[in-house]
Design an enzyme around this catalytic site. Structure first.
Site, PDB file in Angstrom:
ATOM      1  N   GLU A  49      25.935 135.760  11.639  1.00  0.00           N
ATOM      2  CA  GLU A  49      25.487 136.794  12.657  1.00  0.00           C
ATOM      3  C   GLU A  49      23.889 136.739  12.434  1.00  0.00           C
ATOM      4  O   GLU A  49      23.356 136.974  11.423  1.00  0.00           O
ATOM      5  CB  GLU A  49      26.035 138.078  12.399  1.00  0.00           C
ATOM      6  CG  GLU A  49      27.433 138.219  12.722  1.00  0.00           C
ATOM      7  CD  GLU A  49      28.024 139.810  12.368  1.00  0.00           C
ATOM      8  OE1 GLU A  49      26.968 140.577  12.360  1.00  0.00           O
ATOM      9  OE2 GLU A  49      29.296 139.970  12.588  1.00  0.00           O
ATOM     10  N   ASP A  60      21.623 150.875  13.873  1.00  0.00           N
ATOM     11  CA  ASP A  60      21.454 150.379  12.609  1.00  0.00           C
ATOM     12  C   ASP A  60      20.641 151.289  11.773  1.00  0.00           C
ATOM     13  O   ASP A  60      19.944 152.152  12.142  1.00  0.00           O
ATOM     14  CB  ASP A  60      20.357 149.283  12.482  1.00  0.00           C
ATOM     15  CG  ASP A  60      21.056 148.051  13.266  1.00  0.00           C
ATOM     16  OD1 ASP A  60      22.275 147.607  12.563  1.00  0.00           O
ATOM     17  OD2 ASP A  60      20.794 147.677  14.467  1.00  0.00           O
ATOM     18  N   TYR A 175      35.296 142.989  15.608  1.00  0.00           N
ATOM     19  CA  TYR A 175      34.402 143.716  14.606  1.00  0.00           C
ATOM     20  C   TYR A 175      34.835 145.192  14.500  1.00  0.00           C
ATOM     21  O   TYR A 175      34.273 145.876  15.258  1.00  0.00           O
ATOM     22  CB  TYR A 175      32.835 143.515  15.031  1.00  0.00           C
ATOM     23  CG  TYR A 175      31.793 143.888  13.807  1.00  0.00           C
ATOM     24  CD1 TYR A 175      32.155 144.571  12.908  1.00  0.00           C
ATOM     25  CD2 TYR A 175      30.455 143.314  13.869  1.00  0.00           C
ATOM     26  CE1 TYR A 175      31.333 145.184  11.943  1.00  0.00           C
ATOM     27  CE2 TYR A 175      29.669 143.411  13.019  1.00  0.00           C
ATOM     28  CZ  TYR A 175      29.958 144.594  11.802  1.00  0.00           C
ATOM     29  OH  TYR A 175      28.786 144.777  10.832  1.00  0.00           O
TER      30      TYR A 175
END
Length: 269
Positions: A49, A60, A175
């Protein structure tokens, strides 16, 4: 079959999970980042990724936020990230590569232009964390029409009622974000991971890759016993943040990748 399908099919035959590694494009600078990217497959990464730097990476944690800042401060752009993929593909035509990031830079670049250039560069999939399935027509559908997989994130708060909507149109792999929070947050318990993997299996045949909070070969091995893939990002990015030179950054990331790969590959022996 796509590169992602081929890779996960081969790993299933080999009875092991995939090591999925994340690094931010252009972190800490273009040349160092490209050297890391080119070295990851030999160091044991099965899927890569590559983060597309953005000024506001809301999903994040601090480690990857700082990676975005380092990359942007060194003039990394979406065009340069696509150029990195092209240079990577000159020496590697087998390893699946997924671009991960946010919709704003893609929208600004132009969706059609981005998809066309990403496909030509050798991008296999996209993870766009702030684009829900209600907006499939904005990027997911045209990307898949061009042969690029669109990978969805699911979380501990994605219930059984919501899951079919989230998974609708998903391809490549799923994911699973194993903790509620940002990247680099604390790790989930193995009991939670087992329950989540079993629940996702009831909804999809796609490989399930589990990430967030996985930092050591031992932890990666534990997840690899239970899931089709193990995603590691912040721990690798930390190697760049703590390095005192480009060489140290490259050696740190690739060295940790080798250790993680060993853990993953021996998990089911």
């Amino acid at each position: 079959m796509s590169r992602l399908q081929q890779r996960f099919s081969a790993l299933k035959q080999a009875n092991r999970a995939a090591l999925v590694t994340f690094v931010t494009g252009g972190d800490p600078d273009y040349a160092t980042s490209l050297a890391i990217l080119k070295g990851l497959p030999e160091a044991g990464a099965d899927v890569i990724e590559l983060g597309m730097p953005f000024t506001d990476p809301m999903a994040d944690g601090p480690a990857i936020q700082l990676a975005n800042i380092r990359a942007l401060n060194n003039k990394q752009t979406l065009a340069k990230t696509l150029q990195m993929v092209r240079e990577f593909r000159e020496g590697n035509t087998d390893t699946p590569l997924v671009l991960m990031g946010y919709f704003n830079p893609i929208h600004h670049y132009g969706v059609d232009k981005f998809i066309s250039e990403a496909k030509a560069a050798g991008v296999d999939g996209l993870i766009v964390v702030d684009l829900p399935p209600e907006h499939n027509d904005d990027l997911c559908a045209p990307a898949q029409a061009a042969g690029i997989d669109f990978i969805r994130l699911t979380t501990p708060t994605t219930d059984d009622k919501r899951l079919p909507t989230v998974l609708n149109g998903s391809s490549g792999f799923v994911y699973y974000v194993s903790v509620a929070g940002v990247t680099g947050a604390g790790a989930a318990t193995l009991e939670h991971v087992e329950e989540a993997h079993a629940r996702l299996r009831r909804h999809t045949d796609l490989p399930v890759c589990i990430g967030f909070g996985i930092r050591t070969p031992e932890h990666a091995a534990q997840i690899a016993k239970r899931a089709e893939g193990v995603v590691v990002g912040s721990a690798l990015v930390d190697q760049i943040a703590n390095a005192e030179s480009p060489t140290q950054a490259i050696d740190g990331v690739l060295g940790l990748c080798q250790q993680l790969a060993e853990g993953v590959r021996n998990a089911r022996l």
